[in-house]
Motif scaffolding. Sequence first.
Motif, PDB file in Angstrom:
ATOM      1  N   VAL A  87       0.996  -1.084   0.022  1.00  0.00           N
ATOM      2  CA  VAL A  87      -0.034   0.008  -0.101  1.00  0.00           C
ATOM      3  C   VAL A  87       0.843   1.366  -0.042  1.00  0.00           C
ATOM      4  CG1 VAL A  87      -1.854   1.358   1.044  1.00  0.00           C
ATOM      5  CG2 VAL A  87      -1.933  -1.244   1.223  1.00  0.00           C
ATOM      6  N   HIS A  88       0.637   1.980  -1.171  1.00  0.00           N
ATOM      7  CA  HIS A  88       1.761   3.335  -1.269  1.00  0.00           C
ATOM      8  C   HIS A  88       1.071   4.419  -0.343  1.00  0.00           C
ATOM      9  CE1 HIS A  88       4.005   1.758  -4.845  1.00  0.00           C
ATOM     10  NE2 HIS A  88       2.894   1.136  -4.724  1.00  0.00           N
ATOM     11  N   GLN A  89       2.070   5.350  -0.088  1.00  0.00           N
ATOM     12  CA  GLN A  89       1.341   6.757   0.743  1.00  0.00           C
ATOM     13  C   GLN A  89       0.455   7.317  -0.230  1.00  0.00           C
ATOM     14  OE1 GLN A  89       4.498   9.280   1.913  1.00  0.00           O
ATOM     15  NE2 GLN A  89       2.988  10.731   2.541  1.00  0.00           N
ATOM     16  N   ASN A  90       0.695   7.489  -1.698  1.00  0.00           N
ATOM     17  CA  ASN A  90      -0.028   8.192  -2.556  1.00  0.00           C
ATOM     18  C   ASN A  90      -0.594   6.946  -3.439  1.00  0.00           C
ATOM     19  OD1 ASN A  90      -1.343   9.377  -4.672  1.00  0.00           O
ATOM     20  ND2 ASN A  90       0.549  10.707  -4.935  1.00  0.00           N
ATOM     21  N   ALA A  91      -2.139   6.897  -3.118  1.00  0.00           N
ATOM     22  CA  ALA A  91      -2.724   5.988  -3.670  1.00  0.00           C
ATOM     23  C   ALA A  91      -2.768   5.928  -5.108  1.00  0.00           C
ATOM     24  CB  ALA A  91      -4.302   6.047  -3.298  1.00  0.00           C
ATOM     25  N   ARG A  92      -2.304   7.129  -5.914  1.00  0.00           N
ATOM     26  CA  ARG A  92      -2.189   6.929  -7.226  1.00  0.00           C
ATOM     27  C   ARG A  92      -1.037   6.221  -7.795  1.00  0.00           C
ATOM     28  NH1 ARG A  92      -4.794  11.721 -10.311  1.00  0.00           N
ATOM     29  NH2 ARG A  92      -6.548  12.115  -8.847  1.00  0.00           N
ATOM     30  N   ASP A  93      -0.029   5.810  -6.767  1.00  0.00           N
ATOM     31  CA  ASP A  93       1.018   5.089  -7.404  1.00  0.00           C
ATOM     32  C   ASP A  93       0.657   3.674  -6.954  1.00  0.00           C
ATOM     33  OD1 ASP A  93       2.695   7.375  -7.599  1.00  0.00           O
ATOM     34  OD2 ASP A  93       3.401   7.266  -5.211  1.00  0.00           O
ATOM     35  N   GLY A  94      -0.342   3.407  -6.627  1.00  0.00           N
ATOM     36  CA  GLY A  94      -0.728   1.869  -6.379  1.00  0.00           C
ATOM     37  C   GLY A  94      -2.149   1.646  -7.289  1.00  0.00           C
ATOM     38  N   ALA A 124     -14.870  -8.230  -7.209  1.00  0.00           N
ATOM     39  CA  ALA A 124     -14.225  -6.955  -6.891  1.00  0.00           C
ATOM     40  C   ALA A 124     -15.559  -5.955  -6.203  1.00  0.00           C
ATOM     41  CB  ALA A 124     -14.173  -6.318  -8.431  1.00  0.00           C
ATOM     42  N   ALA A 125     -16.653  -6.338  -6.574  1.00  0.00           N
ATOM     43  CA  ALA A 125     -17.709  -5.407  -5.899  1.00  0.00           C
ATOM     44  C   ALA A 125     -17.806  -5.733  -4.382  1.00  0.00           C
ATOM     45  CB  ALA A 125     -19.231  -5.775  -6.580  1.00  0.00           C
ATOM     46  N   HIS A 126     -17.665  -7.221  -4.033  1.00  0.00           N
ATOM     47  CA  HIS A 126     -17.466  -7.404  -2.541  1.00  0.00           C
ATOM     48  C   HIS A 126     -16.579  -6.763  -1.875  1.00  0.00           C
ATOM     49  CE1 HIS A 126     -17.174  -9.928   1.007  1.00  0.00           C
ATOM     50  NE2 HIS A 126     -15.901 -10.166   0.737  1.00  0.00           N
ATOM     51  N   TRP A 127     -15.403  -6.442  -2.440  1.00  0.00           N
ATOM     52  CA  TRP A 127     -14.248  -6.083  -1.890  1.00  0.00           C
ATOM     53  C   TRP A 127     -14.367  -4.406  -1.776  1.00  0.00           C
ATOM     54  CZ3 TRP A 127     -10.575  -6.692   1.633  1.00  0.00           C
ATOM     55  CH2 TRP A 127     -10.296  -8.013   1.748  1.00  0.00           C
ATOM     56  N   MET A 128     -15.080  -3.710  -2.740  1.00  0.00           N
ATOM     57  CA  MET A 128     -15.253  -2.611  -2.821  1.00  0.00           C
ATOM     58  C   MET A 128     -16.192  -2.206  -1.693  1.00  0.00           C
ATOM     59  SD  MET A 128     -15.858  -1.036  -6.741  1.00  0.00           S
ATOM     60  CE  MET A 128     -15.992   0.471  -6.060  1.00  0.00           C
ATOM     61  N   GLU A 129     -17.282  -3.112  -1.313  1.00  0.00           N
ATOM     62  CA  GLU A 129     -18.218  -2.914  -0.014  1.00  0.00           C
ATOM     63  C   GLU A 129     -17.419  -2.878   1.082  1.00  0.00           C
ATOM     64  OE1 GLU A 129     -22.879  -4.304   0.815  1.00  0.00           O
ATOM     65  OE2 GLU A 129     -21.657  -5.608  -0.247  1.00  0.00           O
ATOM     66  N   ARG A 130     -16.446  -4.063   1.147  1.00  0.00           N
ATOM     67  CA  ARG A 130     -15.845  -4.347   2.337  1.00  0.00           C
ATOM     68  C   ARG A 130     -15.023  -3.127   2.874  1.00  0.00           C
ATOM     69  NH1 ARG A 130     -12.752 -10.226   3.417  1.00  0.00           N
ATOM     70  NH2 ARG A 130     -12.507  -9.990   5.625  1.00  0.00           N
ATOM     71  N   VAL A 131     -14.534  -2.168   1.883  1.00  0.00           N
ATOM     72  CA  VAL A 131     -13.440  -1.182   2.214  1.00  0.00           C
ATOM     73  C   VAL A 131     -14.418  -0.135   2.032  1.00  0.00           C
ATOM     74  CG1 VAL A 131     -11.757  -2.051   1.465  1.00  0.00           C
ATOM     75  CG2 VAL A 131     -12.772  -0.925  -0.289  1.00  0.00           C
ATOM     76  N   GLU A 132     -15.610  -0.289   2.209  1.00  0.00           N
ATOM     77  CA  GLU A 132     -16.584   0.931   2.446  1.00  0.00           C
ATOM     78  C   GLU A 132     -16.970   1.941   1.340  1.00  0.00           C
ATOM     79  OE1 GLU A 132     -15.535   2.918   6.125  1.00  0.00           O
ATOM     80  OE2 GLU A 132     -15.820   1.023   7.411  1.00  0.00           O
ATOM     81  N   LEU A 133     -16.723   1.305   0.108  1.00  0.00           N
ATOM     82  CA  LEU A 133     -17.101   1.928  -1.085  1.00  0.00           C
ATOM     83  C   LEU A 133     -18.221   1.551  -1.651  1.00  0.00           C
ATOM     84  CD1 LEU A 133     -13.392   2.027  -2.807  1.00  0.00           C
ATOM     85  CD2 LEU A 133     -14.571   3.921  -1.682  1.00  0.00           C
ATOM     86  N   ASP A 134     -19.042   2.174  -2.701  1.00  0.00           N
ATOM     87  CA  ASP A 134     -20.074   1.901  -3.126  1.00  0.00           C
ATOM     88  C   ASP A 134     -20.059   1.086  -4.406  1.00  0.00           C
ATOM     89  OD1 ASP A 134     -22.782   1.685  -4.211  1.00  0.00           O
ATOM     90  OD2 ASP A 134     -23.244   3.751  -4.238  1.00  0.00           O
ATOM     91  N   MET A 149     -11.050   7.926  -0.488  1.00  0.00           N
ATOM     92  CA  MET A 149     -11.740   6.812  -1.172  1.00  0.00           C
ATOM     93  C   MET A 149     -10.786   6.066  -2.119  1.00  0.00           C
ATOM     94  SD  MET A 149     -15.342   8.736  -2.203  1.00  0.00           S
ATOM     95  CE  MET A 149     -16.014   7.275  -3.106  1.00  0.00           C
ATOM     96  N   GLN A 150      -9.764   6.789  -3.028  1.00  0.00           N
ATOM     97  CA  GLN A 150      -8.572   6.207  -3.499  1.00  0.00           C
ATOM     98  C   GLN A 150      -7.693   5.442  -2.975  1.00  0.00           C
ATOM     99  OE1 GLN A 150      -6.535   9.396  -5.604  1.00  0.00           O
ATOM    100  NE2 GLN A 150      -8.076   9.583  -7.026  1.00  0.00           N
ATOM    101  N   GLN A 151      -7.517   5.838  -1.546  1.00  0.00           N
ATOM    102  CA  GLN A 151      -6.842   4.871  -0.867  1.00  0.00           C
ATOM    103  C   GLN A 151      -7.313   3.596  -0.421  1.00  0.00           C
ATOM    104  OE1 GLN A 151      -3.694   4.115  -0.277  1.00  0.00           O
ATOM    105  NE2 GLN A 151      -2.578   5.858   1.128  1.00  0.00           N
ATOM    106  N   ARG A 152      -8.585   3.501   0.058  1.00  0.00           N
ATOM    107  CA  ARG A 152      -9.498   2.512   0.380  1.00  0.00           C
ATOM    108  C   ARG A 152      -9.666   1.519  -0.935  1.00  0.00           C
ATOM    109  NH1 ARG A 152     -14.647   4.591   2.148  1.00  0.00           N
ATOM    110  NH2 ARG A 152     -13.959   6.479   1.812  1.00  0.00           N
ATOM    111  N   LEU A 153      -9.641   1.906  -2.150  1.00  0.00           N
ATOM    112  CA  LEU A 153      -9.611   1.416  -3.288  1.00  0.00           C
ATOM    113  C   LEU A 153      -8.446   0.636  -3.458  1.00  0.00           C
ATOM    114  CD1 LEU A 153     -11.146   0.297  -5.942  1.00  0.00           C
ATOM    115  CD2 LEU A 153     -10.316   2.485  -6.814  1.00  0.00           C
TER     116      LEU A 153
END
Length: 251
Positions: A87-94, A124-134, A149-153
């Motif tokens: 997990v990168h500090q800047n989500a855009r790197d990951g 993918a849908a399951h994991w988005m829900e698991r990290v509290e994304l719609d 939200m990007q970091q949770r993704l």
Amino acid sequence: MSALLEADGLRLRFGAAPALDGVSVAIWPGEVVAVVGESGSGKSTLLRALSGQITADAGTVHYAGQDVLALSEAGRRRLMRTEWGYVHQNARDGLRLGVSAGGNVGERLMAAGERRYDSIREVAAHWMERVELDPSRMDEPPRNFSGGMQQRLQIARCLVTEPRLVFMDEPTGGLDVSVQARLLDLIRKLAKEMGLAVFLVTHDIAAARLLAHRILVMRRGQVVEEGLADRVLDDPRHPYTQLLVSSVLAA
């Protein structure tokens, strides 16, 4: 039970300066280890050396009995796609910003061998829900999401293959305080539920206290103090650790 990842005597120099000076560390299954220290202390270099991104001048790194430094490049990539996560500090790197949110999560599944489109979308849908994304936003690109939200993704993308060990580089850096708190709660919950081993680099003492079972304190490429998180932070013994903790209390 044996250590999941173990490094011994890591040494690395950048020019005349020692970035790692005889560092040894062990990470046990299900354990969260946080490394704290000021900028330039060597904590990020240690993270990169353990995760195979750079090779130390001396020392050994073993993961589940494998000599990490002796693995081929393909072998290291395979580890990173399956049993390891980063997990990168800047989500855009990951993340891949040109790929949908669901596609970002699904790509790692495909890299691990999954080929069924319906199954990939379902997971993918399951994991988005698991990290509290719609999950209804899974076809949107990550650039449409906020920083938190990007970091949770990125975390969903990292954990979808259920790795055994996750490296985290300042995962709450640059986020608002309220967003940081929510993200830390999520990381703590997922690590406990999945029995993850986590190696976390952070400058945030509060984050280390919340997440870590054990803390390493680094200064000038060396581990100057190590122990259970509460002991290190409530009863620091090395003068440098005392200075770190007192500076946080005075802030």
